[in-house]
Design a protein around this motif. Structure first.
Motif, short mmCIF file in Angstrom:
data_model
loop_
_atom_site.label_atom_id
_atom_site.label_comp_id
_atom_site.label_asym_id
_atom_site.label_seq_id
_atom_site.Cartn_x
_atom_site.Cartn_y
_atom_site.Cartn_z
N GLU A 80 0.83 -1.21 0.00
CA GLU A 80 0.00 0.00 0.00
C GLU A 80 0.87 1.26 0.00
O GLU A 80 0.59 2.21 -0.72
N LEU A 81 1.92 1.25 0.81
CA LEU A 81 2.83 2.39 0.85
C LEU A 81 3.52 2.56 -0.50
O LEU A 81 3.66 3.68 -1.01
N SER A 82 3.93 1.45 -1.10
CA SER A 82 4.57 1.51 -2.42
C SER A 82 3.61 2.11 -3.44
O SER A 82 4.02 2.96 -4.24
N ASP A 83 2.35 1.67 -3.40
CA ASP A 83 1.36 2.22 -4.35
C ASP A 83 1.18 3.72 -4.13
O ASP A 83 1.10 4.50 -5.09
N GLU A 169 8.08 3.56 -14.10
CA GLU A 169 7.48 2.24 -13.93
C GLU A 169 8.53 1.14 -13.98
O GLU A 169 8.53 0.22 -13.16
N ARG A 170 9.45 1.24 -14.90
CA ARG A 170 10.51 0.22 -15.04
C ARG A 170 11.50 0.27 -13.88
O ARG A 170 12.02 -0.76 -13.45
N ALA A 171 11.79 1.46 -13.39
CA ALA A 171 12.78 1.61 -12.32
C ALA A 171 12.18 1.42 -10.93
O ALA A 171 12.91 1.27 -9.96
N TRP A 172 10.84 1.42 -10.84
CA TRP A 172 10.18 1.44 -9.54
C TRP A 172 10.59 0.26 -8.66
O TRP A 172 10.82 0.41 -7.47
N PHE A 173 10.69 -0.92 -9.23
CA PHE A 173 11.00 -2.11 -8.43
C PHE A 173 12.43 -2.10 -7.90
O PHE A 173 12.74 -2.81 -6.95
N GLN A 174 13.27 -1.28 -8.48
CA GLN A 174 14.62 -1.09 -7.93
C GLN A 174 14.63 0.05 -6.92
O GLN A 174 15.40 0.03 -5.97
N LEU A 175 13.75 1.02 -7.12
CA LEU A 175 13.72 2.19 -6.24
C LEU A 175 12.99 1.91 -4.92
O LEU A 175 13.41 2.39 -3.88
N ILE A 176 11.89 1.16 -4.98
CA ILE A 176 11.03 1.03 -3.81
C ILE A 176 11.74 0.38 -2.61
O ILE A 176 11.54 0.83 -1.49
N PRO A 177 12.58 -0.65 -2.79
CA PRO A 177 13.26 -1.20 -1.61
C PRO A 177 14.11 -0.14 -0.89
O PRO A 177 14.14 -0.08 0.34
N GLU A 178 14.79 0.70 -1.67
CA GLU A 178 15.61 1.76 -1.06
C GLU A 178 14.74 2.79 -0.36
O GLU A 178 15.08 3.25 0.73
N LEU A 180 11.74 2.27 0.95
CA LEU A 180 11.18 1.66 2.16
C LEU A 180 12.24 1.54 3.26
O LEU A 180 11.96 1.76 4.43
N ARG A 181 13.48 1.21 2.86
CA ARG A 181 14.57 1.15 3.85
C ARG A 181 14.77 2.51 4.48
O ARG A 181 15.00 2.64 5.67
N GLY A 182 14.71 3.54 3.66
CA GLY A 182 14.88 4.91 4.16
C GLY A 182 13.76 5.32 5.12
O GLY A 182 13.99 6.06 6.06
#
Length: 184
Positions: A80-83, A169-178, A180-182
Motif C-alpha cells: 500500500e505504501l509503495s502504491d 514504472e521500469r525503475a520502480w521495483f529497484q527504487l522502492i526497496p531503497e 522503504l529502507r529509508g
C-alpha cells in the motif's frame, strides 16, 4: 509315631506352608506394586514429555502463524505504501527535472533509434518542441504523459515508449526497496 505327633507335624507343615504362601503372595503383591509404580512413573514421564512436546509444538505453530501473519501485514502495508509513493512520484514527474522541457524532450528523443516515426505522443506542453524534433510526424497530445515521448513507426509495427512515466514504472521495483529502507 503317634497320631498326635503326626497331626502336630502335619499342622506345623501346613502352617509353615500357609506362611510360605502368604509370604510369596506378599512378595508377589510387592513386586506387582513396584512394577505398577515403575509403569506409572514411566507413563507419567512419557506423558510429561509428550505434554511438553505438545506444548512446544503448539508454541512453535502459533509462533510461525504469528510470524506469517505479521509478514502478511507488513507485506500488505509495504504494498500500500509503495502504491501511494508510486502515485506521488507519478504526480511529481511533470516538474521533476531542473531545466526546460525542450531540453529534456530533445535528450529523450536522441535516445531513439533512427526511424521513420509516424506518430509522436507527448504532453500538450511539449507539442511545439516535438514538432521541431519530428516535423514529418503526426503529434498526439496526451496529458497523461508527464514528460518524454512515445513514438510509433509509420507502418505501426514499432512503438517505443520513452516517457518519464514508463521510465519510472521500469525503475520502480529497484527504487522502492531503497525508499522503504529509508522510511524504516
Amino acid at each position: 509315631m503317634s497320631r498326635e505327633v503326626l497331626i502336630n507335624d502335619l499342622r506345623a507343615k501346613g502352617e509353615q506352608r500357609i506362611a510360605t504362601l502368604w509370604q510369596e503372595a506378599r512378595d508377589e503383591v510387592e513386586r506387582f506394586r513396584a512394577e505398577a509404580v515403575a509403569r506409572v512413573s514411566a507413563e507419567r514421564h512419557n506423558y510429561d514429555l509428550t505434554g511438553r512436546e505438545a506444548r512446544q509444538s503448539l508454541h512453535r505453530r502459533r509462533t510461525m502463524a504469528a510470524r506469517r501473519r505479521a509478514g502478511e501485514i507488513i507485506t500488505r502495508a509495504e504494498r500500500e505504501l509503495s502504491d501511494r509513493l508510486y502515485g506521488l512520484a507519478r504526480s511529481l514527474l511533470g516538474g521533476a527535472w531542473s531545466g526546460d522541457r525542450a531540453t529534456l524532450l530533445a535528450g529523450l528523443a536522441a535516445e531513439l533509434p533512427p526511424g521513420s516515426w509516424g506518430w509522436v505522443r507527448v504532453n500538450p506542453e511539449d507539442l511545439v518542441s516535438a514538432g521541431q524534433l519530428f516535423p514529418a510526424a503526426e503529434l498526439v497530445p496526451d496529458p497523461e504523459v508527464s514528460g518524454g515521448l512515445a513514438v510509433t513507426s509509420r507502418e505501426g509495427s514499432v512503438t517505443i515508449d520513452n516517457t518519464l512515466n514508463t521510465r519510472l514504472e521500469r525503475a520502480w521495483f529497484q527504487l522502492i526497496p531503497e525508499l522503504l529502507r529509508g522510511l524504516r
